[in-house]
Design a protein around this motif. Sequence first.
Motif, PDB file in Angstrom:
ATOM      1  N   PRO A   1     -75.596 -25.141 -23.178  1.00 27.82           N
ATOM      2  CA  PRO A   1     -74.416 -25.534 -23.960  1.00 27.82           C
ATOM      3  C   PRO A   1     -73.336 -26.109 -23.069  1.00 27.82           C
ATOM      4  O   PRO A   1     -73.294 -25.850 -21.868  1.00 27.82           O
ATOM      5  CB  PRO A   1     -73.971 -24.204 -24.586  1.00 27.82           C
ATOM      6  N   PRO A   2     -72.436 -26.900 -23.641  1.00 28.70           N
ATOM      7  CA  PRO A   2     -71.324 -27.453 -22.849  1.00 28.70           C
ATOM      8  C   PRO A   2     -70.381 -26.348 -22.403  1.00 28.70           C
ATOM      9  O   PRO A   2     -70.263 -25.303 -23.042  1.00 28.70           O
ATOM     10  CB  PRO A   2     -70.633 -28.412 -23.836  1.00 28.70           C
ATOM     11  N   GLN A   3     -69.723 -26.576 -21.288  1.00 30.40           N
ATOM     12  CA  GLN A   3     -68.768 -25.610 -20.753  1.00 30.40           C
ATOM     13  C   GLN A   3     -67.379 -26.239 -20.728  1.00 30.40           C
ATOM     14  O   GLN A   3     -67.210 -27.369 -20.273  1.00 30.40           O
ATOM     15  CB  GLN A   3     -69.182 -25.178 -19.342  1.00 30.40           C
ATOM     16  N   LEU A   4     -66.396 -25.506 -21.242  1.00 24.67           N
ATOM     17  CA  LEU A   4     -65.028 -25.998 -21.309  1.00 24.67           C
ATOM     18  C   LEU A   4     -64.078 -24.978 -20.690  1.00 24.67           C
ATOM     19  O   LEU A   4     -64.356 -23.774 -20.674  1.00 24.67           O
ATOM     20  CB  LEU A   4     -64.617 -26.255 -22.766  1.00 24.67           C
ATOM     21  N   GLY A   5     -62.928 -25.471 -20.235  1.00 23.68           N
ATOM     22  CA  GLY A   5     -61.950 -24.591 -19.631  1.00 23.68           C
ATOM     23  C   GLY A   5     -61.424 -23.532 -20.592  1.00 23.68           C
ATOM     24  O   GLY A   5     -61.075 -22.427 -20.183  1.00 23.68           O
ATOM     25  N   MET A   6     -61.377 -23.856 -21.900  1.00 26.50           N
ATOM     26  CA  MET A   6     -60.862 -22.874 -22.856  1.00 26.50           C
ATOM     27  C   MET A   6     -61.773 -21.650 -22.939  1.00 26.50           C
ATOM     28  O   MET A   6     -61.319 -20.559 -23.270  1.00 26.50           O
ATOM     29  CB  MET A   6     -60.679 -23.500 -24.238  1.00 26.50           C
ATOM     30  N   PHE A   7     -63.063 -21.810 -22.596  1.00 28.50           N
ATOM     31  CA  PHE A   7     -63.960 -20.655 -22.605  1.00 28.50           C
ATOM     32  C   PHE A   7     -63.586 -19.670 -21.501  1.00 28.50           C
ATOM     33  O   PHE A   7     -63.685 -18.456 -21.686  1.00 28.50           O
ATOM     34  CB  PHE A   7     -65.407 -21.110 -22.442  1.00 28.50           C
ATOM     35  N   GLU A   8     -63.181 -20.187 -20.366  1.00 29.69           N
ATOM     36  CA  GLU A   8     -62.721 -19.310 -19.284  1.00 29.69           C
ATOM     37  C   GLU A   8     -61.473 -18.541 -19.707  1.00 29.69           C
ATOM     38  O   GLU A   8     -61.342 -17.341 -19.443  1.00 29.69           O
ATOM     39  CB  GLU A   8     -62.423 -20.132 -18.021  1.00 29.69           C
ATOM     40  N   LEU A   9     -60.549 -19.226 -20.375  1.00 33.24           N
ATOM     41  CA  LEU A   9     -59.337 -18.565 -20.848  1.00 33.24           C
ATOM     42  C   LEU A   9     -59.668 -17.453 -21.840  1.00 33.24           C
ATOM     43  O   LEU A   9     -59.119 -16.348 -21.775  1.00 33.24           O
ATOM     44  CB  LEU A   9     -58.409 -19.588 -21.505  1.00 33.24           C
ATOM     45  N   LEU A  10     -60.560 -17.739 -22.768  1.00 35.22           N
ATOM     46  CA  LEU A  10     -60.907 -16.762 -23.790  1.00 35.22           C
ATOM     47  C   LEU A  10     -61.683 -15.594 -23.201  1.00 35.22           C
ATOM     48  O   LEU A  10     -61.509 -14.445 -23.618  1.00 35.22           O
ATOM     49  CB  LEU A  10     -61.712 -17.451 -24.896  1.00 35.22           C
ATOM     50  N   ALA A  11     -62.555 -15.883 -22.230  1.00 39.37           N
ATOM     51  CA  ALA A  11     -63.286 -14.799 -21.569  1.00 39.37           C
ATOM     52  C   ALA A  11     -62.336 -13.885 -20.808  1.00 39.37           C
ATOM     53  O   ALA A  11     -62.476 -12.658 -20.827  1.00 39.37           O
ATOM     54  CB  ALA A  11     -64.348 -15.380 -20.628  1.00 39.37           C
ATOM     55  N   THR A  12     -61.350 -14.483 -20.140  1.00 39.40           N
ATOM     56  CA  THR A  12     -60.351 -13.678 -19.436  1.00 39.40           C
ATOM     57  C   THR A  12     -59.527 -12.858 -20.419  1.00 39.40           C
ATOM     58  O   THR A  12     -59.211 -11.687 -20.172  1.00 39.40           O
ATOM     59  CB  THR A  12     -59.429 -14.587 -18.615  1.00 39.40           C
ATOM     60  N   ALA A  13     -59.206 -13.468 -21.555  1.00 38.30           N
ATOM     61  CA  ALA A  13     -58.425 -12.754 -22.572  1.00 38.30           C
ATOM     62  C   ALA A  13     -59.181 -11.552 -23.107  1.00 38.30           C
ATOM     63  O   ALA A  13     -58.581 -10.523 -23.421  1.00 38.30           O
ATOM     64  CB  ALA A  13     -58.072 -13.703 -23.711  1.00 38.30           C
TER      65      ALA A  13
ATOM     66  N   VAL B   1     -67.360 -10.648 -19.950  1.00 37.92           N
ATOM     67  CA  VAL B   1     -68.120 -11.885 -19.826  1.00 37.92           C
ATOM     68  C   VAL B   1     -67.306 -12.900 -19.046  1.00 37.92           C
ATOM     69  O   VAL B   1     -66.079 -12.808 -18.955  1.00 37.92           O
ATOM     70  CB  VAL B   1     -68.487 -12.464 -21.210  1.00 37.92           C
ATOM     71  N   GLY B   2     -67.994 -13.881 -18.489  1.00 33.22           N
ATOM     72  CA  GLY B   2     -67.342 -15.007 -17.847  1.00 33.22           C
ATOM     73  C   GLY B   2     -67.300 -16.190 -18.805  1.00 33.22           C
ATOM     74  O   GLY B   2     -67.811 -16.136 -19.923  1.00 33.22           O
TER      75      GLY B   2
ATOM     76  N   LEU C   1     -52.594 -13.439 -30.244  1.00 31.61           N
ATOM     77  CA  LEU C   1     -52.627 -14.423 -29.160  1.00 31.61           C
ATOM     78  C   LEU C   1     -51.608 -14.086 -28.079  1.00 31.61           C
ATOM     79  O   LEU C   1     -51.883 -14.273 -26.889  1.00 31.61           O
ATOM     80  CB  LEU C   1     -52.368 -15.819 -29.724  1.00 31.61           C
ATOM     81  N   GLU C   2     -50.460 -13.608 -28.485  1.00 32.57           N
ATOM     82  CA  GLU C   2     -49.460 -13.210 -27.492  1.00 32.57           C
ATOM     83  C   GLU C   2     -49.933 -12.017 -26.679  1.00 32.57           C
ATOM     84  O   GLU C   2     -49.731 -11.946 -25.456  1.00 32.57           O
ATOM     85  CB  GLU C   2     -48.134 -12.894 -28.192  1.00 32.57           C
ATOM     86  N   GLU C   3     -50.564 -11.075 -27.346  1.00 31.04           N
ATOM     87  CA  GLU C   3     -51.094  -9.898 -26.647  1.00 31.04           C
ATOM     88  C   GLU C   3     -52.129 -10.302 -25.602  1.00 31.04           C
ATOM     89  O   GLU C   3     -52.257  -9.663 -24.554  1.00 31.04           O
ATOM     90  CB  GLU C   3     -51.714  -8.951 -27.666  1.00 31.04           C
ATOM     91  N   HIS C   4     -52.875 -11.372 -25.885  1.00 37.27           N
ATOM     92  CA  HIS C   4     -53.916 -11.826 -24.967  1.00 37.27           C
ATOM     93  C   HIS C   4     -53.455 -12.975 -24.073  1.00 37.27           C
ATOM     94  O   HIS C   4     -54.282 -13.588 -23.383  1.00 37.27           O
ATOM     95  CB  HIS C   4     -55.154 -12.258 -25.762  1.00 37.27           C
TER      96      HIS C   4
END
Length: 350
Positions: free
Chosen positions: A155-167, A178-179, A299-302
């Motif tokens: 699957p494609p990889q996007l920067g927003m996935f890193e943000l969501l994984a960190t959240a 997860v990463g 979203l603010e909490e994360h």
Amino acid sequence: PFGSAPPEGANPSPSSASPSSASPPPFLHHSELPPSCELLLPSPVDPAGLPPLGAPPPFSSAAMRAAAAKLPQAVPEEEALGAALAAAIYSCRLAPPAPPPPPGARSAADALAAGAADAAMCEVLAACDGLSASNEMRQSAHTPLWCVKALLDTPPQLGMFELLATAASRGDGGQRRVGGREFGELLHMWQSLKLASLFAPDGAWCGVGGAARRTPGYLPDFILELAGTRCERPTLLRLREQLQLLQRDGPPISGEALGALPSLPPHLRGTMIACLHVLCRIEGAIAPLSDKASLRSFLEEHALLDALDAEWYVDAGEGKEKGCKGRELRPQYEQAVNRPKPKKKGKKAE
């Protein structure tokens, strides 16, 4: 049932009459061999283009039965028949060895398995034409194979996935970390298998038997077992683990709540809702996200509100403040990041 004895009066297979000690001729690459190996081994034919007289077909009954055993009891007869047809054809040798996998692909064996699913899609459609199959049977035969190919592709990889994984690591109830790469894989599975249709309106998992909105052919456990008849064992185990995570109960999420993200590009709304479903299941969150206030608080909490805006858009520049119209999206977000959709196939002639 699959693998049952031949009908009374039928001639037994020549291979069954062979002494068990006899070595199989070189063209017999079938039966108990892993199906992924079958694709790697050529099968000589005579000048007429037919296999040698008495040779069983390059077919793995064990692989077919392993996949078919995962068919739920609750599926309609036409859907079960189509899915069984997909399992039977996917168990055959279908194509010559595939070229080396592209960079980032999981493995050569998984690339071969994905290629076999692609070839099997053509074969099931030809078989359905010959059988004058119903549209439900056609879809039920084609969809599982398309899903297998989708799950085995990278699957494609996007920067927003890193943000969501960190959240996800910020939540208190998370049982899994997860990463960004795995978050992208989880999102890809959620969208490819249409898992949202297998949950009740309150976010509780209801599965294939209890889903009122499920499309024929989207049978998650069967699809994973079908993929497992050819892909590498570690790949199958990872897919099973990811499916188990995504089957957790989650919150109901309303599209109206996306008003909490004023800079969200309209074409990414569906993707964002899917990302929220995945994020909530990673960390075990079940509180409803049904309005702007609840989603904004989430979203603010994360720490995602400003982070996502900065990820989607290039620097505002002079005279262009955050949230104003006219800012430029980053190239990777200019198109919807939706599930890949199967090509439309011709329906059965009425």
